[in-house]
Scaffold this active site. Sequence first.
Site, PDB file in Angstrom:
ATOM      1  N   ASP A 192     -14.773 -31.692   2.228  1.00 54.62           N
ATOM      2  CA  ASP A 192     -13.854 -32.596   2.924  1.00 54.62           C
ATOM      3  C   ASP A 192     -13.413 -33.709   1.975  1.00 54.62           C
ATOM      4  O   ASP A 192     -14.232 -34.524   1.536  1.00 54.62           O
ATOM      5  CB  ASP A 192     -14.517 -33.195   4.170  1.00 54.62           C
ATOM      6  CG  ASP A 192     -14.609 -32.214   5.315  1.00 54.62           C
ATOM      7  OD1 ASP A 192     -14.024 -31.118   5.193  1.00 54.62           O
ATOM      8  OD2 ASP A 192     -15.255 -32.533   6.327  1.00 54.62           O
ATOM      9  N   GLU A 276     -15.791 -24.186  12.762  1.00 60.22           N
ATOM     10  CA  GLU A 276     -16.638 -22.996  12.896  1.00 60.22           C
ATOM     11  C   GLU A 276     -17.351 -22.945  14.246  1.00 60.22           C
ATOM     12  O   GLU A 276     -17.677 -23.984  14.822  1.00 60.22           O
ATOM     13  CB  GLU A 276     -17.680 -22.980  11.767  1.00 60.22           C
ATOM     14  CG  GLU A 276     -17.037 -22.856  10.397  1.00 60.22           C
ATOM     15  CD  GLU A 276     -17.980 -23.151   9.241  1.00 60.22           C
ATOM     16  OE1 GLU A 276     -17.710 -22.673   8.127  1.00 60.22           O
ATOM     17  OE2 GLU A 276     -18.971 -23.877   9.445  1.00 60.22           O
ATOM     18  N   THR A 436     -17.499 -16.632   6.124  1.00 58.54           N
ATOM     19  CA  THR A 436     -17.455 -17.328   4.832  1.00 58.54           C
ATOM     20  C   THR A 436     -18.522 -16.798   3.873  1.00 58.54           C
ATOM     21  O   THR A 436     -19.233 -15.857   4.175  1.00 58.54           O
ATOM     22  CB  THR A 436     -17.663 -18.842   5.036  1.00 58.54           C
ATOM     23  OG1 THR A 436     -18.956 -19.064   5.611  1.00 58.54           O
ATOM     24  CG2 THR A 436     -16.612 -19.413   5.970  1.00 58.54           C
ATOM     25  N   GLU A 474     -13.516 -15.606   3.777  1.00 62.45           N
ATOM     26  CA  GLU A 474     -13.151 -16.805   3.034  1.00 62.45           C
ATOM     27  C   GLU A 474     -14.245 -17.065   2.004  1.00 62.45           C
ATOM     28  O   GLU A 474     -15.386 -16.657   2.201  1.00 62.45           O
ATOM     29  CB  GLU A 474     -13.048 -18.037   3.942  1.00 62.45           C
ATOM     30  CG  GLU A 474     -11.966 -17.982   4.996  1.00 62.45           C
ATOM     31  CD  GLU A 474     -11.940 -19.246   5.854  1.00 62.45           C
ATOM     32  OE1 GLU A 474     -12.690 -20.198   5.534  1.00 62.45           O
ATOM     33  OE2 GLU A 474     -11.174 -19.274   6.827  1.00 62.45           O
ATOM     34  N   LEU A 477     -17.049 -22.008  -1.154  1.00 60.48           N
ATOM     35  CA  LEU A 477     -16.886 -23.072  -2.152  1.00 60.48           C
ATOM     36  C   LEU A 477     -15.782 -22.686  -3.132  1.00 60.48           C
ATOM     37  O   LEU A 477     -15.535 -21.501  -3.349  1.00 60.48           O
ATOM     38  CB  LEU A 477     -18.203 -23.288  -2.907  1.00 60.48           C
ATOM     39  CG  LEU A 477     -19.416 -23.696  -2.056  1.00 60.48           C
ATOM     40  CD1 LEU A 477     -20.679 -23.697  -2.914  1.00 60.48           C
ATOM     41  CD2 LEU A 477     -19.202 -25.070  -1.418  1.00 60.48           C
TER      42      LEU A 477
END
Length: 569
Positions: A192, A276, A436, A474, A477
Amino acid sequence: MALSMTQQIGTLAGATVPDSSAGESTAAVSAAAVWKSPTASLKCKVMRTDGCAEGLSPPLSPCRSPVLRADLSAACQAFTAEVAEEEYVAGGKEEKGKGKEGVPVFVMMPLDSVTAGNAVNRKKAMNAAMAALKSAGVEGVMMDVWWGLVEREKPGEYNWGGYVELMEMAKKHGLKVQAVMSFHQCGGNVGDSCTIPLPKWVVEEIDNDHDLAYTDQWGRRNYEYISLGCDTLPVLKGRSPVQCYADFMRAFGDTFKHLLGDTIVEIQVGMGPAGELRYPSYPEQNGTWKFPGIGAFQCYDKYMLSSLKAAAEAHGKPEWGSTGPTDAGHYNNWPEDTQFFRKEGGGWDGPYGEFFLTWYSQMLLEHGDRILSSATSIFDNTGVKISVKVAGIHWHYGTRSHAPELTAGYYNTRFRDGYLPIAQMLARHGAIFNFTCIEMRDHEQPQEALCAPEKLVKQVALATQKAQVPLAGENALPRYDEYAHEQIIRASQLDVDGESGDREMCAFTYLRMNPHLFEPNNWRKFVGFVKKMKEGKSAHKCWEEVEREAEHFVHVTQPLVQEAAVLMH
């Protein structure tokens, strides 16, 4: 004076970019010069079963010559004009006589793509970046549509400002859009880079009733997302949270109905922190949690405790309904530090543990079910797909209890599959399972924490296969290295049981559009990665040919991208 494409990309970093192109002429470049390989001299002497060539490599590309320096915008236009002649599926349409092949790649846009004033942030840079992505063969972009920006001031008042402009920009460049209904706060999670709180009037309500926020056993409140314990209660100015989410999605659908199914191809519905489907069990904000801690249960607001009390009474064990586990340690403990999660005699594996974890995980499933019911009703017959993002919690995966997954709401242990129920819930709504940590390898992670991202991805792939749910991926990181790219390509082919056939991920979203992506070496690797993903497991070309074709475009644009990268730092 108009900025060059490179200068516009450079401003993604907010850098002041001087004009170095004065006096240079910009020649139009045909797509053949930009992209197509000299096929007469491009030969693979012997083909192996894995699609790569043995023997002679193709000759050096003429595009390596420093003489050929084209303006990126001209290259993009030429490529776009002739891209239909390529052998892969473009724009979601299948070429005649062929089925859909490969995995389309989307790129996540910056979190702050829309400003607090509801305008497009770094507009010229965004425009240039979209043109570059399209030219590289990217399918589209993913953008967060923030509840905290659009409905910030008053309930029911929506300002779509910058999003209208961004959607039109994507359409102009021929890019598809995955729109994320971001009902969570930005700030406090991995990656973020900005802070966007929940709408002001929602925060006011939480300030008046702290139990609207997720709460841990020490009374710490989490403002990232409204507690699912009050999903159906009229606690937000007379509306329930689920009604607020539905009204927001309906307003989005009404505003962008002309783009649904064409430009906007997917709606990812936010279900919790970081968008999520999970509890905020591992909050990084203020150093509360650090990797690889086990996290903490988030069921201590009065609404969650009320549900727990009712469940315990229905189970015939009212004494289990007053609190969650009190022996589950702290955020940064490891499983063996705690009575509840330890492998021998841990409470997680006893009658109380089974009761509590069933209730805790079922509450999360019901939360997802409620919001998906609204989403599928609102977007029915619009041509868009609905997706839900599930977190890749891979640390302590090698233990018996899988403690970090349990505190997040995934009842997954060595003896129980926690992802099949999620996949089955998504299947009932025809939704996509987005997962992810696709880029990670087991040996890259700290082995003392028994991290196993590859095994976790395999388990999820098998669960989605069993539930017959599409799987998308996805990277958790930012990664720009070929090692990560190769892992993503391998994982996207879903060869988990030796019998996956032609099944592949339905899409992959790359994190994220930023200045680092446009650095020369990273850009070169990324273009090759996109080409390889598009080829898929039924590739008609050998790997060397794919890489060579990617090099053609990279070498044309590299001087400009390199210039931008230098100016960004």
